[in-house]
Motif scaffolding. Sequence first.
Motif, PDB file in Angstrom:
ATOM      1  N   ASP A   5       0.839  -1.180   0.000  1.00 26.09           N
ATOM      2  CA  ASP A   5       0.000   0.000   0.000  1.00 26.09           C
ATOM      3  C   ASP A   5       0.879   1.237   0.000  1.00 26.09           C
ATOM      4  OD1 ASP A   5      -2.038   1.810   0.258  1.00 26.09           O
ATOM      5  OD2 ASP A   5      -3.018   0.736   1.892  1.00 26.09           O
ATOM      6  N   LYS A   6       0.676   2.065  -0.991  1.00 25.77           N
ATOM      7  CA  LYS A   6       1.487   3.273  -1.106  1.00 25.77           C
ATOM      8  C   LYS A   6       0.894   4.445  -0.338  1.00 25.77           C
ATOM      9  CE  LYS A   6       3.677   2.407  -5.554  1.00 25.77           C
ATOM     10  NZ  LYS A   6       3.820   2.987  -6.905  1.00 25.77           N
ATOM     11  N   PHE A   7      -0.179   4.175   0.378  1.00 30.01           N
ATOM     12  CA  PHE A   7      -0.801   5.213   1.189  1.00 30.01           C
ATOM     13  C   PHE A   7      -0.418   4.999   2.647  1.00 30.01           C
ATOM     14  CE2 PHE A   7      -4.496   7.154  -1.294  1.00 30.01           C
ATOM     15  CZ  PHE A   7      -3.999   6.774  -2.519  1.00 30.01           C
ATOM     16  N   SER A   8      -0.228   6.092   3.378  1.00 28.40           N
ATOM     17  CA  SER A   8      -0.081   5.978   4.818  1.00 28.40           C
ATOM     18  C   SER A   8      -1.450   5.562   5.371  1.00 28.40           C
ATOM     19  CB  SER A   8       0.356   7.317   5.414  1.00 28.40           C
ATOM     20  OG  SER A   8      -0.664   8.287   5.267  1.00 28.40           O
ATOM     21  N   ASP A  43       0.387   5.912 -10.599  1.00 28.83           N
ATOM     22  CA  ASP A  43       1.471   5.456  -9.734  1.00 28.83           C
ATOM     23  C   ASP A  43       1.652   6.404  -8.549  1.00 28.83           C
ATOM     24  OD1 ASP A  43       3.411   3.661  -9.006  1.00 28.83           O
ATOM     25  OD2 ASP A  43       5.008   4.679 -10.111  1.00 28.83           O
ATOM     26  N   TYR A  44       0.551   6.739  -7.912  1.00 24.22           N
ATOM     27  CA  TYR A  44       0.569   7.759  -6.867  1.00 24.22           C
ATOM     28  C   TYR A  44       0.693   7.166  -5.470  1.00 24.22           C
ATOM     29  CZ  TYR A  44      -4.255   6.269  -7.333  1.00 24.22           C
ATOM     30  OH  TYR A  44      -5.372   5.501  -7.466  1.00 24.22           O
ATOM     31  N   THR A  45       1.220   7.996  -4.593  1.00 27.32           N
ATOM     32  CA  THR A  45       1.268   7.674  -3.177  1.00 27.32           C
ATOM     33  C   THR A  45       0.383   8.680  -2.445  1.00 27.32           C
ATOM     34  OG1 THR A  45       3.169   9.118  -2.810  1.00 27.32           O
ATOM     35  CG2 THR A  45       3.630   6.819  -3.335  1.00 27.32           C
ATOM     36  N   THR A  47      -0.479  10.765   1.243  1.00 26.55           N
ATOM     37  CA  THR A  47      -0.138  11.157   2.607  1.00 26.55           C
ATOM     38  C   THR A  47      -1.111  12.240   3.054  1.00 26.55           C
ATOM     39  OG1 THR A  47       1.480  12.706   1.705  1.00 26.55           O
ATOM     40  CG2 THR A  47       2.336  10.630   2.533  1.00 26.55           C
TER      41      THR A  47
END
Length: 75
Positions: A5-8, A43-45, A47
């Motif tokens: 998971d690229k999300f916090s 391809d996003y993260t 925060t």
Amino acid sequence: MLKSDKFSPPARAFWNKIPSDIQERLLDNAWCSHCSGMTTITDYTGTIVKGDLILDGFCIRCGNAVTRLIEGNVP
Ligand SMILES: [Zn+2]
């Protein structure tokens, strides 16, 4: 999970509260300074910064870095 998971965790919780049709609209309305126009972020993260969700990703057309801010007070 199938992929990392690229999300916090707080960003993931924020994002999951947004209906999927709105999510798609948000992702399709990112400004690319290189294309000088709206693009789709890929391809996003994710925060959380000061209560807002920040998506850091790339323009699907040219690969330029693109940031999309989603305000925390928007339903
Ligand atoms: Zn672009």
